[in-house]
Design a protein around this motif. Structure first.
Motif, PDB file in Angstrom:
ATOM      1  N   THR A  31       2.306  -6.520   1.230  1.00 42.82           N
ATOM      2  CA  THR A  31       2.495  -6.748   2.668  1.00 42.82           C
ATOM      3  C   THR A  31       3.877  -6.223   3.070  1.00 42.82           C
ATOM      4  O   THR A  31       4.767  -6.991   3.409  1.00 42.82           O
ATOM      5  N   LEU A  32       4.029  -4.928   3.068  1.00 42.69           N
ATOM      6  CA  LEU A  32       5.375  -4.371   3.199  1.00 42.69           C
ATOM      7  C   LEU A  32       5.972  -4.479   4.595  1.00 42.69           C
ATOM      8  O   LEU A  32       7.180  -4.373   4.753  1.00 42.69           O
ATOM      9  N   CYS A  33       5.162  -4.651   5.619  1.00 48.64           N
ATOM     10  CA  CYS A  33       5.768  -4.807   6.947  1.00 48.64           C
ATOM     11  C   CYS A  33       5.653  -6.244   7.447  1.00 48.64           C
ATOM     12  O   CYS A  33       5.878  -6.516   8.620  1.00 48.64           O
ATOM     13  N   HIS A  34       5.332  -7.164   6.534  1.00 42.73           N
ATOM     14  CA  HIS A  34       5.053  -8.532   6.957  1.00 42.73           C
ATOM     15  C   HIS A  34       6.065  -9.513   6.378  1.00 42.73           C
ATOM     16  O   HIS A  34       6.474  -9.411   5.225  1.00 42.73           O
ATOM     17  N   GLY A  42       1.329  -5.032  11.648  1.00 45.43           N
ATOM     18  CA  GLY A  42       0.236  -4.255  11.063  1.00 45.43           C
ATOM     19  C   GLY A  42       0.498  -2.771  11.008  1.00 45.43           C
ATOM     20  O   GLY A  42      -0.415  -1.965  11.220  1.00 45.43           O
ATOM     21  N   SER A  43       1.713  -2.382  10.675  1.00 43.03           N
ATOM     22  CA  SER A  43       2.028  -0.955  10.735  1.00 43.03           C
ATOM     23  C   SER A  43       1.979  -0.239   9.401  1.00 43.03           C
ATOM     24  O   SER A  43       1.818   0.971   9.357  1.00 43.03           O
ATOM     25  N   CYS A  44       2.120  -0.952   8.281  1.00 40.67           N
ATOM     26  CA  CYS A  44       2.257  -0.236   7.008  1.00 40.67           C
ATOM     27  C   CYS A  44       0.913   0.038   6.343  1.00 40.67           C
ATOM     28  O   CYS A  44       0.823   0.891   5.470  1.00 40.67           O
ATOM     29  N   ARG A  45      -0.109  -0.692   6.695  1.00 41.65           N
ATOM     30  CA  ARG A  45      -1.477  -0.531   6.180  1.00 41.65           C
ATOM     31  C   ARG A  45      -1.557  -0.755   4.667  1.00 41.65           C
ATOM     32  O   ARG A  45      -2.406  -0.177   3.986  1.00 41.65           O
ATOM     33  N   THR A  46      -0.675  -1.549   4.138  1.00 44.35           N
ATOM     34  CA  THR A  46      -0.735  -1.826   2.697  1.00 44.35           C
ATOM     35  C   THR A  46      -1.555  -3.075   2.385  1.00 44.35           C
ATOM     36  O   THR A  46      -1.770  -3.398   1.223  1.00 44.35           O
ATOM     37  N   CYS A  47      -1.983  -3.780   3.422  1.00 45.77           N
ATOM     38  CA  CYS A  47      -2.667  -5.064   3.198  1.00 45.77           C
ATOM     39  C   CYS A  47      -4.155  -4.962   3.561  1.00 45.77           C
ATOM     40  O   CYS A  47      -4.763  -5.935   3.997  1.00 45.77           O
ATOM     41  N   ALA A  57      -6.439  -4.603   8.555  1.00 46.19           N
ATOM     42  CA  ALA A  57      -5.132  -5.032   8.044  1.00 46.19           C
ATOM     43  C   ALA A  57      -5.119  -6.560   8.082  1.00 46.19           C
ATOM     44  O   ALA A  57      -5.232  -7.165   9.154  1.00 46.19           O
ATOM     45  N   CYS A  59      -2.888  -8.777   7.740  1.00 41.32           N
ATOM     46  CA  CYS A  59      -1.777  -9.507   8.358  1.00 41.32           C
ATOM     47  C   CYS A  59      -1.960  -9.704   9.857  1.00 41.32           C
ATOM     48  O   CYS A  59      -1.422 -10.652  10.423  1.00 41.32           O
TER      49      CYS A  59
HETATM   50 FE1  FES Z   1       1.898  -4.057   6.805  1.00 44.88          FE
HETATM   51 FE2  FES Z   1      -0.198  -5.739   6.927  1.00 44.88          FE
HETATM   52  S1  FES Z   1       1.638  -5.944   5.860  1.00 44.88           S
HETATM   53  S2  FES Z   1      -0.040  -3.777   7.788  1.00 44.88           S
END
Ligand code: FES
Length: 891
Positions: A31-34, A42-47, A57, A59
Motif C-alpha cells: 500500500t505505497l500511497c496509503h 488510490g494513486s499507486c495501484r499497488t493494492c 484498488a 484502499c
Molecule cells: Fe496506493 Fe492503494 S495503496 S492505490
C-alpha cells in the motif's frame, strides 16, 4: 457487514474499505500511497484486488456486504508486482537498502535491487537540520503532503513537476529550511521510500536492528508516547508511537528531534562544589557529605523550616514523591513546592473550588468531539503542537472556534471570532461572556437547579458586565463578545481549553473561576452536553509533581496538611509525624532566604534564575542563602549560583511515570544510561537521605508509586505493572481492578456538597498598567522550537531553527519608537532591563510587546514583577509595564 477474503469470512464495521477487510483477514498487501491516518487517494495501484470479479484498488474501494474479495490470484499478484516494479525501476539502486516500507514490499514480491536502475540526479535538500529530502527517491505518492495537511495542519508541502518528474517540495519554493515546515516529522514517518529521512536514520538504516524503548515525552504536558531508537549508547532517532493515547503517531519538533542535548559537551557529569576558585569538581561522597552537614546545621540552628526544596515538574512522579517525603519525613517541614506555583496553581485552586479536583475535567478524545472550542490564553500550535494540530483539524472539519488571546497567532488565524482582550482583563471578559449567556437564555436551567450553586450571586455581579462596559475594560468590541458568547452558548457540545494566559495574572484564580462559570452555566461539565474546562499544562509532569504532593499545603493526592485525617493516613504509611502547618511557596522561599529565615534551598531541575519573575531578586536570594543545592543537566543560571551542583539524569535516562495534561499516568523508561557520574533524581534523593542518616524506603520507582497509592487513595489503582500492560491510566483510579475516570463528575462533582460552584467575582485591575513612564505592556510566553528556560532545546538542532530571542512589536509602536525590524532594543520595566532584537509584526496589538524566556542571556524575567495571584502566588507574567530604548538600528 460480512464478506469473504480469499474464502475467509470477515466481519467489518459499516463504511470500511476493502483494504480493511484484507487486513482483518490477515492478508499482506502493498500500500505505497496509503497511510491509515490519511485520506486514501488510490494513486499507486499497488493494492489491487478483485471485488466481485472487478479489479479495484483496495484502499479507496468501499467494502460491500456479502462481497467476495480475492487477493491471492496469480493475475492479481502479477499486477501488483508490475505496479511496484514500475515504481522501483525509476529509483536509484540504493532505494532498496535498509528495511523501509518499500524495501520490505519489494522483498515480499521478489523484486531485487537490480530492478532499481533509475535516478535522474534530481538532487537533495539537506538544508533543514531534521528533515532531509532525496528527490531521486520520491515516488510522488503524496503521503507526506497529506500528512502535513491532514495531521499536522501546516500545509507546508506540495507536489511539483509533471509525470515521472513529479516530486515533493516545500509549498513556498526554495530550500526546506526556509519553508513553513514545523518539523513535526510526520512526513518522514509516512514516507515509504526514504525520500524523506532524518539525519540519524538515513536511507539504508535497518530500524529493526536498533533498540527501541517506549517512553513518554519529557517536554510539554501533552504526554506523547515515543519510541526512542538507540544505537551504541546514543539516540539515533525518536518515533512517535502509533498507539500513543494522546499523540496517535504524531509528535513535534521538540519531542521528535530535540535530543541533541543528551551528548552536549556542556552536560554535567560529576558533582561540583563551590571552592576558592568557584565551582570545582568533587566526588559524590564529598558533595553528599557537605549537603548533609549543611542540612544538619540549618535544622539544629534554626529548625526544620530553615530548609526548603523546589521540586521539579520535569522529574518523574516517583522522584517528586520521594522529594516531598524527604522534606516532610526526614527534615520535618512542609517547605516543598514545584513550578506549578508559577503556571497552573490558579487552575488547581480554581478548578478544585469550582468542580472539586485539581485537573482538567475531560480527556482529550472527548474534547475532540466538541462542536465549538473556546481556546483561551493558549497558543497550542506553538507550545503544545500535537494538541494544537488536533484542535486545528477539528476546526478544519467544521467545529466552531472562539479564540481569546491578545496575540494573533496559531489557532487565532482560524477562529470564527478572535477576542483580543487587554492583558489583565480576563475576568471582565469572562463575566461579559457569562452576561450574554444569561441575557440570551443560553444556560442549562435544569443543570443549574440540580447540580450547581451560586447562580443568584453570580447573576447580581454579571449585571455590571454588559457588553458595552466590558468593551471599555477589555478593548474587545461588544459585537465580538456577543458573537463569541452565542457561538459557545448555542453549541451542542462546547469545550474550553485554556493556558497560562488565564492563570499568570494578579487575579489568575478568579480568571479560572469565571472561565469555569461558562461551562457550568451551559451544563457543559460533568454531563454529555459538553467537554468542560481543560487546562493545557506547560511542563511534562507539572500535573504529576502536584499530584505527588510536592506542594507546601497539600500531601500526595491533594489532602490538606492541616487536615488531621489526611495527615494521619500519611503518618501511618510513613511511620512518623507530618508537620501540620503549611510550608513556604516558591516566592516566599526567596523572601525567607533574603530575610535570613531560610538557610538551605534545594532546587531540583529548575532554572529559577531564568524562569522565575523578578530574576534579579531571585539571584540576590541565591547569593544570600548559606547553602544552595542545584540538581541539573547543565550549568544553568541557577546552578552557577549554587554551592553544590549535582549532575542529574534527563527524562531519556529515567524510570518512572509522568502525568499529562488530561490526568493520564504513563510510563517513562530509560533509553540510555546517564553520562559520567550523573544520577537520576530518584537516586540522588536516596543518596542525600542516606548521607543524612535516613532511609526513605521504597527503593525502586515502582515501589514509590505503590507507596504513594497507600497515602493517596485516588492513585491506589495505578501501578507500574498495570501501566506496562495498559499503557495509560487516568486518575482518579482508586481500584486496581477498575479503569481510571477519564471524564469526571458524571454523577456528582467532587466538591464537599457535590455541586458545581459558580463564582461571583468582580473584575479587578492587574498589578501593573501602562502609564506615562512605562507606556507599553509586555507579555511573556513560549515559542515553537524552544522549551521553558531553553537549557535542552538550545543545545539541540532546534537552535538552528530559532537561534535567538526577539521582541515582537506592532508596526505602529515600532514607528513611534523608531524601532526597526532586527534592531536592538533595550526594554526597561520597574524591575530590570533586557536587551532584545525587535521583530516588527502585527501578530501583537498596538501597545503590547511579546517575548519568550527561552534565552536567559536576554534577561526577559529581569523585567517581570513580583506581583502574583492573590490566591496562589502565581506570578503575573502576562502583564508588565515597560518602556523602550533603541540601542542600534539594523543595517
Ligand atoms: Fe496506493 Fe492503494 S495503496 S492505490
Amino acid at each position: 457487514m460480512r464478506l469473504t477474503v480469499d474464502g475467509a469470512l470477515v466481519d467489518l464495521a459499516e463504511e470500511a474499505t476493502v483494504l480493511s477487510a484484507v487486513r482483518v483477514a490477515g492478508v499482506e498487501l502493498p500500500t505505497l500511497c496509503h497511510d491509515d491516518r490519511l485520506t486514501p487517494v488510490g494513486s499507486c495501484r499497488t493494492c489491487l484486488v478483485r471485488l466481485d470479479g472487478r479489479v479495484v484498488a483496495a484502499c479507496v474501494t468501499p467494502a460491500v456486504d456479502g462481497a467476495e474479495v480475492r487477493v491471492e490470484e496469480e493475475e492479481l499478484s502479477r499486477l501488483r508486482h508490475d505496479a511496484v516494479e514500475m515504481i522501483v525501476s525509476a529509483l536509484p539502486p540504493y532505494a532498496l537498502e535498509g528495511d523501509g516500507e518499500l524495501s520490505r514490499v519489494c522483498r515480499s514480491l521478489g523484486i531485487g535491487p537490480q530492478t532499481a536502475q533509475g535516478g535522474a540526479g534530481r538532487g537533495r535538500d539537506h538544508t533543514h537540520p531534521f528533515v532531509h529530502l532525496d528527490r531521486d527517491l520520491c515516488i510522488a505518492c503524496g503521503r507526506c503532503v497529506r500528512m502535513c495537511a491532514e495531521v499536522q495542519g501546516t500545509f507546508a508541502l506540495t507536489l511539483v513537476g509533471r509525470g515521472s518528474e513529479t516530486v515533493v517540495a516545500p509549498g513556498t519554493g526554495g530550500p526546506w529550511v526556509d519553508s513553513d515546515c514545523v518539523a513535526c516529522g510526520g512526513c518522514v514517518d509516512t514516507c515509504p521510500t526514504g525520500a524523506l529521512t532524518e539525519p540519524g536514520l538515513p536511507i539504508g538504516t535497518y530500524l529493526a536492528a536498533l533498540t527501541r524503548t517506549r517512553t513518554t515525552c519529557g517536554y510539554c504536558g501533552v504526554g506523547c508516547a515515543l519510541g526512542v531508537l538507540t544505537r551504541d549508547g546514543e539516540v539515533a532517532g525518536v518515533r512517535p508511537a502509533k498507539d500513543g493515547p494522546v499523540n496517535r503517531g504524531h509528535a513535534c519538533v521538540k519531542g521528535r528531534f530535540a535530543h541533541g542535548f543528551l551528548h552536549s559537551p556542556e552536560r554535567l557529569t560529576q558533582p561540583l562544589m563551590r571552592g576558592r576558585s568557584g565551582l570545582e569538581p568533587v566526588s559524590w561522597d564529598e558533595a553528599l557529605d557537605h549537603i548533609a552537614r549543611g542540612l544538619r546545621a540549618a535544622v539544629a540552628e534554626a529548625g526544620p523550616d530553615a530548609v526548603a526544596a523546589i521540586s521539579s515538574a520535569r522529574a518523574t512522579n516517583e522522584e517528586n514523591y520521594l522529594i516531598q517525603k524527604f522534606m516532610r519525613v526526614v527534615i520535618g517541614t512542609n517547605n516543598v513546592d514545584n513550578c506549578s506555583r508559577l503556571c497552573h496553581s490558579p487552575s488547581a485552586a480554581g478548578l478544585t473550588a469550582a468542580v472539586g479536583l485539581s485537573g482538567g475535567t475531560d480527556v482529550f478524545e472527548d474534547v475532540e468531539q466538541a462542536d465549538c472550542l473556546l481556546v483561551v490564553g493558549a497558543n497550542p500550535i506553538d507550545a503544545h503542537p500535537v494538541v494544537g494540530a488536533r484542535l486545528l483539524q477539528q476546526v478544519l472539519h467544521g467545529a466552531r472556534l472562539v479564540v481569546a488571546d491578545p496575540r494573533a497567532v496559531g489557532l487565532a488565524c482560524h477562529a470564527d471570532v478572535h477576542l483580543r482582550p487587554r492583558p489583565g482583563t480576563n475576568v471582565a471578559l469572562f463575566n461579559g461572556l457569562a452576561h450574554v449567556l444569561l441575557a440570551d437564555g443560553l444556560i442549562d436551567e435544569e443543570f443549574l437547579r440540580l447540580r450547581a450553586s451560586g447562580l443568584p450571586k453570580l447573576t447580581a455581579v454579571l449585571g455590571d458586565y454588559a457588553p458595552d462596559r466590558v468593551a471599555g475594560i477589555t478593548g474587545v468590541p461588544a459585537a465580538d463578545l456577543v458573537a463569541a458568547a452565542r457561538l459557545y452558548g448555542q453549541a451542542e457540545r462546547p469545550a474550553i481549553v485554556y493556558g497560562l494566559g488565564v492563570t499568570e495574572h494578579l487575579h489568575g484564580t478568579d480568571g479560572v473561576r469565571t472561565l469555569a462559570n461558562l461551562a457550568i452555566l451551559r451544563g457543559a461539565v460533568g454531563t454529555d452536553h459538553g467537554f468542560g474546562v481543560n487546562p493545557l499544562r506547560g511542563q511534562n509532569n507539572v500535573q504529576g509533581a502536584s499530584d505527588m504532593g510536592a506542594l507546601p499545603d497539600l500531601l500526595p493526592g491533594y489532602g490538606k496538611v492541616g487536615d488531621p485525617a489526611v495527615r494521619g493516613r500519611a503518618e501511618q504509611v510513613w511511620g512518623t509525624r507530618v508537620p501540620d502547618h503549611d510550608g513556604l511557596r516558591i516566592p516566599q522561599m526567596f523572601a525567607a532566604v533574603r530575610s535570613g529565615a531560610l538557610r538551605v534551598l534545594w532546587v531540583v531541575g529548575e532554572d529559577v534564575c531564568a524562569t522565575d519573575p523578578d530574576a534579579n531578586r531571585v539571584v540576590e536570594a541565591l547569593e544570600t542563602c548559606p547553602l544552595v543545592i542545584s540538581q541539573e543537566l547543565f550549568l544553568s543560571e541557577t546552578a552557577r549560583h549554587a554551592d553544590v551542583v549535582l549532575p542529574a539524569a534527563s527524562w531519556l535516562e529515567k524510570d518512572g511515570t509522568f502525568v499529562n495534561f488530561d490526568r493520564r499516568f504513563q510510563r517513562v523508561r530509560p533509553a540510555l544510561a546517564p553520562p559520567g557520574q550523573a544520577r537520576t533524581d530518584f537516586a540522588i534523593v536516596h543518596a542525600i537521605a542516606a548521607a543524612y542518616g535516613a532511609d526513605l524506603g521504597c527503593p525502586t520507582p515502582a515501589e514509590a508509586l505503590a507507596e504513594c497509592g497507600r497515602v493517596a487513595p485516588v492513585f491506589a489503582g495505578i501501578s507500574h505493572q498495570r501501566l506496562d500492560r495498559e499503557g495509560a491510566i487516568p486518575w482518579p483510579c482508586p481500584d486496581p481492578g477498575r479503569p481510571g475516570e477519564a471524564k469526571l463528575y458524571l454523577d456528582r462533582f467532587a466538591t464537599p456538597d457535590g455541586l458545581a460552584h459558580l463564582a461571583a467575582r468582580p473584575y479587578l485591575p492587574p498589578g501593573e498598567s501602562p502609564d506615562d513612564d512605562y507606556p507599553l505592556i509586555l507579555i511573556t510566553g513560549r515559542r515553537w522550537a524552544h522549551y521553558n528556560s531553553g537549557n535542552m532545546t538550545r543545545r539541540s538542532g532546534n537552535i538552528e531553527l530559532d537561534p535567538s530571542d526577539r521582541l515582537d512589536i506592532h508596526p505602529a509602536d515600532a514607528a513611534r519608537h523608531a524601532v526597526r525590524d532586527g534592531g536592538a532594543v533595550l526594554v526597561e520595566s520597574r524591575h530590570g532591563q533586557a536587551m532584545l532584537p525587535a521583530r516588527v509584526t502585527d501578530e501583537i496589538p498596538p501597545g503590547q510587546l511579546f517575548c519568550s524566556f527561552h534565552f536567559p542571556a536576554s534577561l526577559a524575567n529581569a523585567l517581570t514583577s513580583d506581583h502574583a495571584d492573590t490566591v496562589t502566588s502565581c506570578p503575573e507574567y502576562k502583564v508588565t509595564a515597560v518602556r523602550l530604548r533603541v540601542i542600534q538600528e539594523s543595517s
